[in-house]
Design a protein around this motif. Structure first.
Motif, PDB file in Angstrom:
ATOM      1  N   HIS A  73      -3.121   9.959  -2.599  1.00 55.06           N
ATOM      2  CA  HIS A  73      -3.887   8.775  -2.998  1.00 55.06           C
ATOM      3  C   HIS A  73      -3.176   7.533  -2.463  1.00 55.06           C
ATOM      4  CE1 HIS A  73      -4.658  11.565  -6.520  1.00 55.06           C
ATOM      5  NE2 HIS A  73      -5.829  11.450  -5.937  1.00 55.06           N
TER       6      HIS A  73
ATOM      7  N   ALA B 227      -4.369   2.155 -10.786  1.00 50.83           N
ATOM      8  CA  ALA B 227      -5.317   2.923  -9.978  1.00 50.83           C
ATOM      9  C   ALA B 227      -5.771   4.148 -10.756  1.00 50.83           C
ATOM     10  CB  ALA B 227      -4.686   3.348  -8.655  1.00 50.83           C
ATOM     11  N   ASN B 228      -6.990   4.584 -10.441  1.00 46.01           N
ATOM     12  CA  ASN B 228      -7.563   5.781 -11.039  1.00 46.01           C
ATOM     13  C   ASN B 228      -8.435   6.448  -9.989  1.00 46.01           C
ATOM     14  OD1 ASN B 228      -9.538   7.508 -12.453  1.00 46.01           O
ATOM     15  ND2 ASN B 228      -8.618   6.679 -14.306  1.00 46.01           N
ATOM     16  N   PHE B 229      -8.244   7.754  -9.811  1.00 52.95           N
ATOM     17  CA  PHE B 229      -9.009   8.525  -8.831  1.00 52.95           C
ATOM     18  C   PHE B 229      -9.641   9.716  -9.538  1.00 52.95           C
ATOM     19  CE2 PHE B 229      -5.617   6.385  -6.622  1.00 52.95           C
ATOM     20  CZ  PHE B 229      -6.229   5.859  -5.497  1.00 52.95           C
TER      21      PHE B 229
ATOM     22  N   VAL C 131      -2.539   3.767  -3.080  1.00 53.61           N
ATOM     23  CA  VAL C 131      -2.612   2.849  -4.208  1.00 53.61           C
ATOM     24  C   VAL C 131      -2.185   1.457  -3.758  1.00 53.61           C
ATOM     25  CG1 VAL C 131      -1.715   2.362  -6.517  1.00 53.61           C
ATOM     26  CG2 VAL C 131      -2.196   4.723  -5.845  1.00 53.61           C
ATOM     27  N   ASP C 132      -2.981   0.472  -4.127  1.00 55.20           N
ATOM     28  CA  ASP C 132      -2.701  -0.926  -3.797  1.00 55.20           C
ATOM     29  C   ASP C 132      -1.795  -1.523  -4.874  1.00 55.20           C
ATOM     30  OD1 ASP C 132      -2.690  -3.604  -3.107  1.00 55.20           O
ATOM     31  OD2 ASP C 132      -4.860  -3.886  -3.372  1.00 55.20           O
TER      32      ASP C 132
ATOM     33  N   GLN D 257       0.865  -1.188   0.000  1.00 55.73           N
ATOM     34  CA  GLN D 257       0.000   0.000   0.000  1.00 55.73           C
ATOM     35  C   GLN D 257       0.900   1.235   0.000  1.00 55.73           C
ATOM     36  OE1 GLN D 257      -3.461  -0.224  -0.106  1.00 55.73           O
ATOM     37  NE2 GLN D 257      -3.044  -2.414  -0.323  1.00 55.73           N
TER      38      GLN D 257
ATOM     39  N   GLN E  77      -4.191   9.100 -12.641  1.00 55.45           N
ATOM     40  CA  GLN E  77      -3.980   7.710 -13.023  1.00 55.45           C
ATOM     41  C   GLN E  77      -2.591   7.276 -12.573  1.00 55.45           C
ATOM     42  OE1 GLN E  77      -4.662   8.687 -17.259  1.00 55.45           O
ATOM     43  NE2 GLN E  77      -5.977   6.860 -17.261  1.00 55.45           N
ATOM     44  N   TYR E  78      -2.472   5.976 -12.250  1.00 52.87           N
ATOM     45  CA  TYR E  78      -1.191   5.389 -11.863  1.00 52.87           C
ATOM     46  C   TYR E  78      -0.988   4.136 -12.707  1.00 52.87           C
ATOM     47  CZ  TYR E  78      -1.517   8.637  -8.022  1.00 52.87           C
ATOM     48  OH  TYR E  78      -1.621   9.797  -7.274  1.00 52.87           O
TER      49      TYR E  78
END
Length: 171
Positions: free
Chosen positions: A136, A121-123, A138-139, A95, A112-113
Motif C-alpha cells: 500500500h 490511510a485505510n485500504f 500511504v501519503d 509517500q 489501516q495505518y
C-alpha cells in the motif's frame, strides 16, 4: 526378535516426539506482518534488535480488533511496545510503500495505518484472501520527523487483527 524391534522403534519414536518439541520455537505457519519498511517484529526476526519470543514469530502479533499497541496486546510480545529498544528508523519521503508478507492468508476486511492514534490511510480488503504479499502506498505529507506508524490488518472472518509498528523519519 522382530517383535522387540517393533516395540522399541515405537517407543523410541514416542520418546523422541517430546524432545523434538523442546528443541526450540520455529516460525509458525500463521498470519502476517509488515516487512518493508522493516517493522519492529521484522527487526526482531532478523536480529537488528534483541527481542524475546517475537524473534521466532514475527507474523503472530494477533489480538482483538481495535487495539493501538505494537504488541497487539500479547504479553509475550511486549518488547514491541518498548519505544526505548533502539528500533532502526527508516528514512522516507512523504509517500511510503508498506509491504505485508503473509504466511497464512485470511479473508481481509481492511488495512489501516495510524500515527499517534489518527488514521492516516485505510485500504479495503474486499473480503477476499490476499496474495502472499500486499503493498500500500500511504501519503504521509501531513507529517515530518520521526513517526511511529501502526499498521493493522483486520481479518474479515474473525474478531482479530494483526499489528505491526514501523519507525520512520519522514522528510
Amino acid at each position: 526378535m522382530p517383535r522387540k524391534r517393533t516395540i522399541l522403534a515405537a517407543l523410541g519414536g514416542a520418546a523422541l516426539a517430546p524432545v523434538l518439541m523442546l528443541v526450540g520455537p520455529g516460525i509458525a505457519s500463521a498470519h502476517g506482518y509488515v516487512n518493508s519498511p522493516p517493522s519492529r517484529q521484522a527487526q526482531c526476526a532478523d536480529g537488528t534488535v534483541s527481542c524475546g519470543d517475537i524473534q521466532w514469530e514475527p507474523q503472530s502479533v494477533e489480538g482483538p480488533k481495535g487495539l493501538h499497541s505494537c504488541s497487539g496486546g500479547v504479553d509475550r510480545f511486549a518488547d514491541l511496545d518498548d519505544d526505548s529498544k533502539g528500533w532502526k528508523v527508516t528514512q522516507v519521503g512523504s509517500q511510503v510503500t508498506f509491504t505485508w508478507v503473509f504466511t497464512a492468508r485470511h479473508r481481509t476486511l481492511d488495512y489501516q495505518y495510524f500515527i499517534g492514534g489518527t488514521e492516516v490511510a485505510n485500504f479495503s480488503g474486499n473480503d477476499s484472501i490476499p496474495p502472499e504479499t500486499v503493498s500500500h502506498q500511504v501519503d504521509l505529507s501531513g507529517y515530518s520527523g520521526q513517526q511511529k506508524v501502526l499498521a493493522v490488518w483486520n481479518i474479515a472472518d474473525t474478531d482479530n487483527a494483526f499489528y505491526a509498528c514501523i519507525d520512520l523519519n519522514v522528510s
